[in-house]
Design a protein around this motif. Sequence first.
Motif, PDB file in Angstrom:
ATOM      1  N   LEU A 139     -40.317 -18.677 -12.269  1.00 30.04           N
ATOM      2  CA  LEU A 139     -41.477 -19.409 -11.770  1.00 30.04           C
ATOM      3  C   LEU A 139     -42.174 -20.204 -12.874  1.00 30.04           C
ATOM      4  O   LEU A 139     -42.727 -21.271 -12.630  1.00 30.04           O
ATOM      5  CB  LEU A 139     -42.493 -18.438 -11.158  1.00 30.04           C
ATOM      6  CG  LEU A 139     -42.139 -17.783  -9.822  1.00 30.04           C
ATOM      7  CD1 LEU A 139     -43.127 -16.678  -9.513  1.00 30.04           C
ATOM      8  CD2 LEU A 139     -42.148 -18.811  -8.713  1.00 30.04           C
ATOM      9  N   GLY A 140     -42.146 -19.640 -14.085  1.00 35.02           N
ATOM     10  CA  GLY A 140     -42.957 -20.224 -15.160  1.00 35.02           C
ATOM     11  C   GLY A 140     -42.287 -21.355 -15.903  1.00 35.02           C
ATOM     12  O   GLY A 140     -42.956 -22.331 -16.272  1.00 35.02           O
ATOM     13  N   THR A 141     -40.967 -21.273 -16.127  1.00 31.69           N
ATOM     14  CA  THR A 141     -40.333 -22.322 -16.934  1.00 31.69           C
ATOM     15  C   THR A 141     -40.419 -23.710 -16.285  1.00 31.69           C
ATOM     16  O   THR A 141     -40.569 -24.695 -17.022  1.00 31.69           O
ATOM     17  CB  THR A 141     -38.873 -21.969 -17.279  1.00 31.69           C
ATOM     18  OG1 THR A 141     -38.243 -21.439 -16.121  1.00 31.69           O
ATOM     19  CG2 THR A 141     -38.810 -20.960 -18.391  1.00 31.69           C
ATOM     20  N   PRO A 142     -40.342 -23.852 -14.941  1.00 29.56           N
ATOM     21  CA  PRO A 142     -40.550 -25.206 -14.410  1.00 29.56           C
ATOM     22  C   PRO A 142     -41.949 -25.756 -14.717  1.00 29.56           C
ATOM     23  O   PRO A 142     -42.091 -26.948 -14.996  1.00 29.56           O
ATOM     24  CB  PRO A 142     -40.375 -25.031 -12.893  1.00 29.56           C
ATOM     25  CG  PRO A 142     -39.667 -23.769 -12.715  1.00 29.56           C
ATOM     26  CD  PRO A 142     -39.987 -22.915 -13.873  1.00 29.56           C
ATOM     27  N   VAL A 143     -42.954 -24.867 -14.695  1.00 34.83           N
ATOM     28  CA  VAL A 143     -44.305 -25.319 -15.055  1.00 34.83           C
ATOM     29  C   VAL A 143     -44.305 -25.831 -16.486  1.00 34.83           C
ATOM     30  O   VAL A 143     -44.861 -26.893 -16.792  1.00 34.83           O
ATOM     31  CB  VAL A 143     -45.338 -24.174 -14.895  1.00 34.83           C
ATOM     32  CG1 VAL A 143     -46.730 -24.667 -15.208  1.00 34.83           C
ATOM     33  CG2 VAL A 143     -45.274 -23.586 -13.516  1.00 34.83           C
ATOM     34  N   LEU A 144     -43.637 -25.058 -17.378  1.00 33.31           N
ATOM     35  CA  LEU A 144     -43.567 -25.482 -18.776  1.00 33.31           C
ATOM     36  C   LEU A 144     -42.869 -26.840 -18.881  1.00 33.31           C
ATOM     37  O   LEU A 144     -43.275 -27.705 -19.655  1.00 33.31           O
ATOM     38  CB  LEU A 144     -42.808 -24.458 -19.613  1.00 33.31           C
ATOM     39  CG  LEU A 144     -43.373 -23.040 -19.677  1.00 33.31           C
ATOM     40  CD1 LEU A 144     -42.550 -22.197 -20.631  1.00 33.31           C
ATOM     41  CD2 LEU A 144     -44.817 -23.051 -20.123  1.00 33.31           C
ATOM     42  N   ALA A 145     -41.825 -27.024 -18.059  1.00 33.48           N
ATOM     43  CA  ALA A 145     -41.086 -28.295 -18.113  1.00 33.48           C
ATOM     44  C   ALA A 145     -41.985 -29.452 -17.680  1.00 33.48           C
ATOM     45  O   ALA A 145     -42.014 -30.507 -18.325  1.00 33.48           O
ATOM     46  CB  ALA A 145     -39.847 -28.220 -17.231  1.00 33.48           C
ATOM     47  N   LEU A 200     -48.558 -17.504 -10.636  1.00 28.75           N
ATOM     48  CA  LEU A 200     -47.547 -18.348 -11.279  1.00 28.75           C
ATOM     49  C   LEU A 200     -46.973 -19.349 -10.272  1.00 28.75           C
ATOM     50  O   LEU A 200     -46.766 -20.529 -10.585  1.00 28.75           O
ATOM     51  CB  LEU A 200     -46.425 -17.492 -11.856  1.00 28.75           C
ATOM     52  CG  LEU A 200     -46.706 -16.855 -13.219  1.00 28.75           C
ATOM     53  CD1 LEU A 200     -45.587 -15.903 -13.579  1.00 28.75           C
ATOM     54  CD2 LEU A 200     -46.843 -17.923 -14.283  1.00 28.75           C
ATOM     55  N   ALA A 201     -46.751 -18.854  -9.047  1.00 27.36           N
ATOM     56  CA  ALA A 201     -46.212 -19.750  -8.018  1.00 27.36           C
ATOM     57  C   ALA A 201     -47.217 -20.856  -7.714  1.00 27.36           C
ATOM     58  O   ALA A 201     -46.841 -22.025  -7.520  1.00 27.36           O
ATOM     59  CB  ALA A 201     -45.899 -18.948  -6.757  1.00 27.36           C
TER      60      ALA A 201
END
Lengths: 225, 252
Positions: A139-145, A200-201
């Motif tokens: 869930l978190g790595t796309p936000v980081l991207a 996170l979602a």
Amino acid sequence: MRLTHAFVSLLYRDFTVAFRHRNEILNPLLFFSLVTLLFPLGVGPSPQLLQTIAPGILWVAALLAALLAADNLFRTDYEDGTLEQLVLSPLPLPLLVIAKILAHWLVSAVPLLLLAPLLAVAFGLEALAIGVAELTLLLGTPVLAFVGAIGSALTVSLKRNGMLLALLVLPLYMPVLIFGSNAVDTAAAGLPVSGQLYLLAAMLVLSLTLAPLAIAAALKMSVSQ
Amino acid sequence: MISILTRWFHRLASPVWFYRIAGKLLPWLWALFALLLVTGLYGGLVTAPADYQQGDSFRIIYVHVPAAWLSMFVYMVMAVSGAIALIWRIKLAEMVLVSCAPIGASFTFIALVTGALWGKPMWGAWWVWDARLTSELILLFLYLGVIGLYNAIEDKRMASRAVAILALVGIVNIPIIHYSVEWWNTLHQGATVTKFDKPSIHIDMLIPLLLMAGAFKVFFVISLLLRTRNELLERELPRQWVKQLVEENAND
């Protein structure tokens, strides 16, 4: 129809480019494992201590790897003029940006998701905590991207921008780090983690909807220089 | 009514007009600032009673609290002028935006330093990983990011647009950062250093605090006007009105 076609072909193109430069796929992965290796050397090999700080280490390492990868996100496209063509195309730029970031995430973050459980085992995390770690990373790595892409789009036209990118992006990464590592911590203590996962979602949805607009505006600015 | 407002808006956006009006306002603002500062300081340092627990060291709130309030307020001003700059492409809003960043960073820095100075005798530590302290520190980094990005881009109009985008991204993120840090703190470490239960502040202490807050706010407006005027002159250097202004000043 035209949009779907453009989306898919951009995705396909970015994949092809990425697989012809395999180093760029491997680098974040190597970086991720090296950073996690530094911590046991730095704080000592006590299994108990390592188990306590493992969620934090995994997340900090993932965050730094994402930062490193974000630096390359638009760089080559900016240098060879592809970015200019994307900005000039009649299709909505935010949508094209989503395609690019999706490709970037699949190439740079998914291998990391596959590697993370191995490192988690090495740190002595329980199976349940590892599962939660995977979920939070998913869930978190796309936000980081997405957030990293904002910084990358703002700085792509500058030379030697690594430090500046870190300064712009790291404060914005902090909420993801807090909820990600906290969820793993909580899971290791045997408590429910649905709250952190929902948050996170929510961040993922927010960044998916708002970040592409900011990225598109920043790219237009960078290209017009 | 609307047409008067829009006309006023456009006139305010004109550099020459802004420069003149700001110049006329400044002496009045300085006077107001001096008045508020003197009465606020006198009230805070002399007439306000010492705190029953903290003695005289509580008096640092007369600097600390206004600075902390402003550190957030300036970011809002910055983001709003960023939005105006992006939507209406008003040059003046860009200059206000970039002038805000160093001022906001300074207030944030002051709030952090005075907080640390107060924390040492009161909490026994210069720094605690308290939610408010941590988010204030993150705010400082957000300001530094804005300044860094602005300085890194050569073309100043492009730089202002980049900074405007960054400021807007930041304003969306500030509440998220703030609440996540608060949550992180309450979950992680509980109360290692409990803040004393804040008693509702006594009126004799409150009035000087409000005066000081007013003084700080006026000071912010003054420094914003000064910086924006400088920025304006720098960018409009080749323009006719700047030349005229220089000649006028040379004749004086």
